[in-house]
Design a protein around this motif. Structure first.
Motif, PDB file in Angstrom:
ATOM      1  N   MET A  20       0.854  -1.203   0.000  1.00 18.30           N
ATOM      2  CA  MET A  20       0.000   0.000   0.000  1.00 18.30           C
ATOM      3  C   MET A  20       0.888   1.251   0.000  1.00 18.30           C
ATOM      4  N   SER A  21       0.638   2.191  -0.905  1.00 20.08           N
ATOM      5  CA  SER A  21       1.471   3.381  -1.017  1.00 20.08           C
ATOM      6  C   SER A  21       1.311   4.288   0.198  1.00 20.08           C
ATOM      7  N   GLU A  22       2.385   4.994   0.531  1.00 17.23           N
ATOM      8  CA  GLU A  22       2.371   5.922   1.647  1.00 17.23           C
ATOM      9  C   GLU A  22       2.740   7.312   1.148  1.00 17.23           C
ATOM     10  N   LYS A  23       2.258   8.322   1.870  1.00 18.92           N
ATOM     11  CA  LYS A  23       2.555   9.703   1.524  1.00 18.92           C
ATOM     12  C   LYS A  23       3.032  10.449   2.761  1.00 18.92           C
ATOM     13  N   MET A  24       3.877  11.430   2.525  1.00 19.21           N
ATOM     14  CA  MET A  24       4.290  12.352   3.571  1.00 19.21           C
ATOM     15  C   MET A  24       3.222  13.437   3.699  1.00 19.21           C
ATOM     16  N   VAL A  25       2.862  13.766   4.943  1.00 21.17           N
ATOM     17  CA  VAL A  25       1.879  14.817   5.198  1.00 21.17           C
ATOM     18  C   VAL A  25       2.407  15.742   6.289  1.00 21.17           C
ATOM     19  N   PHE A  26       2.347  17.032   6.040  1.00 25.24           N
ATOM     20  CA  PHE A  26       2.736  18.061   7.003  1.00 25.24           C
ATOM     21  C   PHE A  26       1.480  18.541   7.715  1.00 25.24           C
ATOM     22  N   VAL A  27       1.477  18.473   9.055  1.00 22.62           N
ATOM     23  CA  VAL A  27       0.322  18.934   9.832  1.00 22.62           C
ATOM     24  C   VAL A  27       0.756  20.085  10.737  1.00 22.62           C
ATOM     25  N   TYR A  28      -0.108  21.077  10.900  1.00 20.98           N
ATOM     26  CA  TYR A  28       0.277  22.279  11.634  1.00 20.98           C
ATOM     27  C   TYR A  28      -0.761  22.726  12.658  1.00 20.98           C
ATOM     28  N   GLY A  29      -1.867  21.973  12.778  1.00 23.48           N
ATOM     29  CA  GLY A  29      -2.933  22.392  13.687  1.00 23.48           C
ATOM     30  C   GLY A  29      -3.356  21.304  14.650  1.00 23.48           C
ATOM     31  N   THR A  30      -4.625  20.940  14.597  1.00 21.45           N
ATOM     32  CA  THR A  30      -5.188  20.021  15.586  1.00 21.45           C
ATOM     33  C   THR A  30      -4.752  18.574  15.391  1.00 21.45           C
ATOM     34  N   LEU A  31      -4.045  18.264  14.310  1.00 17.24           N
ATOM     35  CA  LEU A  31      -3.522  16.912  14.103  1.00 17.24           C
ATOM     36  C   LEU A  31      -2.147  16.724  14.753  1.00 17.24           C
ATOM     37  N   ARG A  32      -1.569  17.783  15.276  1.00 16.02           N
ATOM     38  CA  ARG A  32      -0.264  17.671  15.918  1.00 16.02           C
ATOM     39  C   ARG A  32      -0.355  16.937  17.251  1.00 16.02           C
ATOM     40  N   LYS A  33       0.778  16.499  17.740  1.00 11.66           N
ATOM     41  CA  LYS A  33       0.830  15.732  18.992  1.00 11.66           C
ATOM     42  C   LYS A  33       0.110  16.456  20.123  1.00 11.66           C
ATOM     43  N   HIS A  34      -0.734  15.698  20.816  1.00 12.62           N
ATOM     44  CA  HIS A  34      -1.476  16.156  22.001  1.00 12.62           C
ATOM     45  C   HIS A  34      -2.547  17.202  21.681  1.00 12.62           C
ATOM     46  N   GLN A  35      -2.816  17.438  20.413  1.00 11.53           N
ATOM     47  CA  GLN A  35      -3.902  18.334  20.040  1.00 11.53           C
ATOM     48  C   GLN A  35      -5.187  17.525  19.842  1.00 11.53           C
ATOM     49  N   SER A  36      -6.282  18.219  19.615  1.00 13.35           N
ATOM     50  CA  SER A  36      -7.606  17.599  19.718  1.00 13.35           C
ATOM     51  C   SER A  36      -7.867  16.497  18.698  1.00 13.35           C
ATOM     52  N   ASN A  37      -7.225  16.547  17.538  1.00  8.09           N
ATOM     53  CA  ASN A  37      -7.451  15.527  16.502  1.00  8.09           C
ATOM     54  C   ASN A  37      -6.239  14.627  16.271  1.00  8.09           C
ATOM     55  N   ALA A  38      -5.306  14.615  17.231  1.00  7.59           N
ATOM     56  CA  ALA A  38      -4.096  13.809  17.077  1.00  7.59           C
ATOM     57  C   ALA A  38      -4.404  12.325  16.947  1.00  7.59           C
ATOM     58  N   SER A  39      -5.541  11.878  17.461  1.00  9.10           N
ATOM     59  CA  SER A  39      -5.888  10.454  17.402  1.00  9.10           C
ATOM     60  C   SER A  39      -6.064   9.966  15.966  1.00  9.10           C
ATOM     61  N   PHE A  40      -6.330  10.868  15.024  1.00  2.46           N
ATOM     62  CA  PHE A  40      -6.495  10.473  13.626  1.00  2.46           C
ATOM     63  C   PHE A  40      -5.221   9.852  13.063  1.00  2.46           C
ATOM     64  N   ILE A  41      -4.071  10.260  13.592  1.00  2.00           N
ATOM     65  CA  ILE A  41      -2.808   9.767  13.035  1.00  2.00           C
ATOM     66  C   ILE A  41      -1.928   9.129  14.106  1.00  2.00           C
ATOM     67  N   LYS A  42      -2.521   8.684  15.198  1.00  2.00           N
ATOM     68  CA  LYS A  42      -1.727   8.149  16.308  1.00  2.00           C
ATOM     69  C   LYS A  42      -0.963   6.884  15.928  1.00  2.00           C
ATOM     70  N   SER A  43      -1.447   6.137  14.947  1.00  2.00           N
ATOM     71  CA  SER A  43      -0.777   4.889  14.567  1.00  2.00           C
ATOM     72  C   SER A  43       0.148   5.066  13.371  1.00  2.00           C
ATOM     73  N   THR A  44       0.339   6.302  12.926  1.00  2.00           N
ATOM     74  CA  THR A  44       1.205   6.551  11.776  1.00  2.00           C
ATOM     75  C   THR A  44       2.613   6.889  12.229  1.00  2.00           C
ATOM     76  N   ALA A  45       3.536   6.937  11.292  1.00  4.51           N
ATOM     77  CA  ALA A  45       4.951   7.150  11.610  1.00  4.51           C
ATOM     78  C   ALA A  45       5.277   8.637  11.633  1.00  4.51           C
ATOM     79  N   LEU A  46       5.707   9.121  12.795  1.00  3.05           N
ATOM     80  CA  LEU A  46       6.200  10.485  12.903  1.00  3.05           C
ATOM     81  C   LEU A  46       7.592  10.541  12.291  1.00  3.05           C
TER      82      LEU A  46
END
Length: 289
Positions: A1-27
């Protein structure tokens, strides 16, 4: 399965409100930035627009196709040319070491009318910096109480939590000030140690002025630090904003780091500094231990 790099700057960042969306992905990296301008949308999240002269700070992740689709749904992105809340495009993302191309979610310029610009370019800094008391991780001369006394600010730094370790960072001297280099931490392999304080508004104001934040010398950021076996989340520290090749620190500054840190830095870390500084800068720290 292909993977992509994604830059996040808001609520997807660590310990922010939507961080759970990417908790199992590779930082990939925490200290990253791209060109853009940042705004507070006013309902709990930010938005970035492209700008060739300003910076937006965030984190870089490697995600799979399914996670990217979930992120698209969260950001209101339905496809190129459709009625999207955010657009998804590609931009260059800069790390402490190297750069990559990654997906970035952005607003259109007309969507920012009336919104407050976040001048720091950092959503977490904008949200957390006013929430004192804060934990503060010092890794340079701000560990030194004698220097604090000389500068008449020791009373702001009396609440010492203990020695802290910061994984995946290393100490370097990437900014030159007059007589030599000053300390920085660079993300990558290794571990940096320092002293953790609990600070209030007076100490924060002093640090912002001392670190030359307004002049663009250092910038505030938040990291996770281990203290006595526990992880303290979102601990304030300062990193060099525009990193340059290393410059040897002057002896008096190196002495402040060792003098201030020897009570809280591990024997292993002090031995590591002794070896590195002798090889790189011809500085022998044994006389200060």
């Amino acid at each position: 399965m292909s993977e992509k790099m994604v830059f996040v700057y808001g609520t997807l960042r660590k310990h922010q409100s939507n961080a759970s969306f990417i908790k199992s992905t590779a930082l990939v990296a925490s200290q990253t930035w791209t060109l853009g301008r940042l705004y507070d949308v006013g309902v709990g999240y930010p938005a970035m627009v492209k700008d060739p002269e300003q910076k937006v700070y965030g984190e870089l992740y490697k995600v799979d196709h399914n996670t990217l689709r979930e992120m698209d749904l969260l950001e209101g992105y339905h496809g190129q040319g459709l009625d999207n809340l955010y657009e998804r495009g590609q931009q260059t993302i800069y790390m402490d070491i190297g750069e990559v191309e990654a997906c970035v979610y952005t607003f259109r310029e007309e969507q920012t009318t009336g919104l407050r610009e976040i001048k720091s370019g950092d959503w977490k800094v904008d949200q957390l910096l006013s929430k004192t008391p804060l934990y503060y991780f010092a890794y340079g001369s701000c560990m030194d109480q004698e220097r604090m006394v000389d500068h008449h600010v020791a009373k702001y730094f009396t609440d010492i939590v203990g020695g802290g370790s910061l994984q995946s960072y290393q100490l370097a001297f990437t900014i030159s000030v007059g007589d030599g280099g000053r300390a920085d931490i660079i993300e990558g392999d290794g571990m940096a140690e320092g002293k953790v304080y609990r600070i209030g508004v007076e100490a924060l104001a002093y640090l912002i002025e001392r670190e030359g934040v307004e002049e663009g010398k250092y910038r505030p950021t938040f990291v996770d630090v281990e203290v006595n076996g526990d992880i303290l989340r979102d601990v304030l520290t300062f990193v060099v904003a525009d990193k340059q090749p290393e410059t040897a620190p002057p002896e008096h500054y190196a002495k402040e780091i060792i003098r201030g840190g020897k009570a809280c830095l591990s024997t292993y870390y002090l031995q590591k500094l002794e070896k590195e500084w002798k090889e790189k800068f011809a500085i022998d720290i044994r006389r200060w231990l």
